[in-house]
Write a protein that holds these residues in place. Sequence first.
Motif, PDB file in Angstrom:
ATOM      1  N   ALA A  12     -10.756 179.122  31.618  1.00 37.55           N
ATOM      2  CA  ALA A  12      -9.398 179.083  32.173  1.00 37.55           C
ATOM      3  C   ALA A  12      -8.464 178.287  31.262  1.00 37.55           C
ATOM      4  O   ALA A  12      -7.323 178.701  31.023  1.00 37.55           O
ATOM      5  N   LEU A  13      -8.939 177.168  30.749  1.00 34.86           N
ATOM      6  CA  LEU A  13      -8.116 176.348  29.873  1.00 34.86           C
ATOM      7  C   LEU A  13      -7.781 177.080  28.576  1.00 34.86           C
ATOM      8  O   LEU A  13      -6.624 177.092  28.137  1.00 34.86           O
ATOM      9  N   VAL A  14      -8.754 177.727  27.973  1.00 37.10           N
ATOM     10  CA  VAL A  14      -8.518 178.455  26.722  1.00 37.10           C
ATOM     11  C   VAL A  14      -7.554 179.613  26.949  1.00 37.10           C
ATOM     12  O   VAL A  14      -6.629 179.823  26.152  1.00 37.10           O
ATOM     13  N   ALA A  18      -3.912 179.960  25.346  1.00 38.51           N
ATOM     14  CA  ALA A  18      -3.620 181.165  24.567  1.00 38.51           C
ATOM     15  C   ALA A  18      -2.356 181.840  25.070  1.00 38.51           C
ATOM     16  O   ALA A  18      -1.540 182.317  24.275  1.00 38.51           O
ATOM     17  N   GLY A  19      -2.170 181.880  26.379  1.00 38.27           N
ATOM     18  CA  GLY A  19      -0.951 182.467  26.931  1.00 38.27           C
ATOM     19  C   GLY A  19       0.277 181.668  26.567  1.00 38.27           C
ATOM     20  O   GLY A  19       1.336 182.236  26.265  1.00 38.27           O
ATOM     21  N   LEU A  20       0.170 180.335  26.578  1.00 43.66           N
ATOM     22  CA  LEU A  20       1.306 179.496  26.194  1.00 43.66           C
ATOM     23  C   LEU A  20       1.631 179.653  24.716  1.00 43.66           C
ATOM     24  O   LEU A  20       2.799 179.716  24.332  1.00 43.66           O
ATOM     25  N   ALA A  48      -0.536 177.990  35.263  1.00 44.79           N
ATOM     26  CA  ALA A  48      -1.488 177.930  36.374  1.00 44.79           C
ATOM     27  C   ALA A  48      -2.929 177.917  35.868  1.00 44.79           C
ATOM     28  O   ALA A  48      -3.782 177.209  36.424  1.00 44.79           O
ATOM     29  N   LEU A  49      -3.221 178.667  34.813  1.00 41.63           N
ATOM     30  CA  LEU A  49      -4.573 178.669  34.253  1.00 41.63           C
ATOM     31  C   LEU A  49      -4.933 177.332  33.625  1.00 41.63           C
ATOM     32  O   LEU A  49      -6.071 176.872  33.745  1.00 41.63           O
ATOM     33  N   VAL A  50      -3.980 176.699  32.954  1.00 36.81           N
ATOM     34  CA  VAL A  50      -4.240 175.373  32.386  1.00 36.81           C
ATOM     35  C   VAL A  50      -4.530 174.383  33.507  1.00 36.81           C
ATOM     36  O   VAL A  50      -5.490 173.599  33.436  1.00 36.81           O
ATOM     37  N   LEU A  51      -3.733 174.421  34.561  1.00 33.43           N
ATOM     38  CA  LEU A  51      -3.963 173.517  35.694  1.00 33.43           C
ATOM     39  C   LEU A  51      -5.284 173.816  36.399  1.00 33.43           C
ATOM     40  O   LEU A  51      -5.988 172.896  36.823  1.00 33.43           O
TER      41      LEU A  51
END
Length: 66
Positions: A12-14, A18-20, A48-51
């Motif tokens: 999720a963090l990666v 990547a999206g950012l 949201a994925l980073v969080l």
Amino acid sequence: MKKLLEFFGFVALVQGVAGLVHEFTDWHWGLVQRLGFLDGYELYTSIALVLLGVALFAAAESRTPG
């Protein structure tokens, strides 16, 4: 269970990072921008994925090993 939470947290963090990176630099990598139903919401989804990744790492740390 701890390793599984860490794995999903890492994924999720990666994907969030990547999206950012894709939003701010226009590099084409990651999964978020390839999903058509997220058109216009890529930045919010990436945040949201980073969080979610951070939350999964925190949940993994709170678990007892074994």
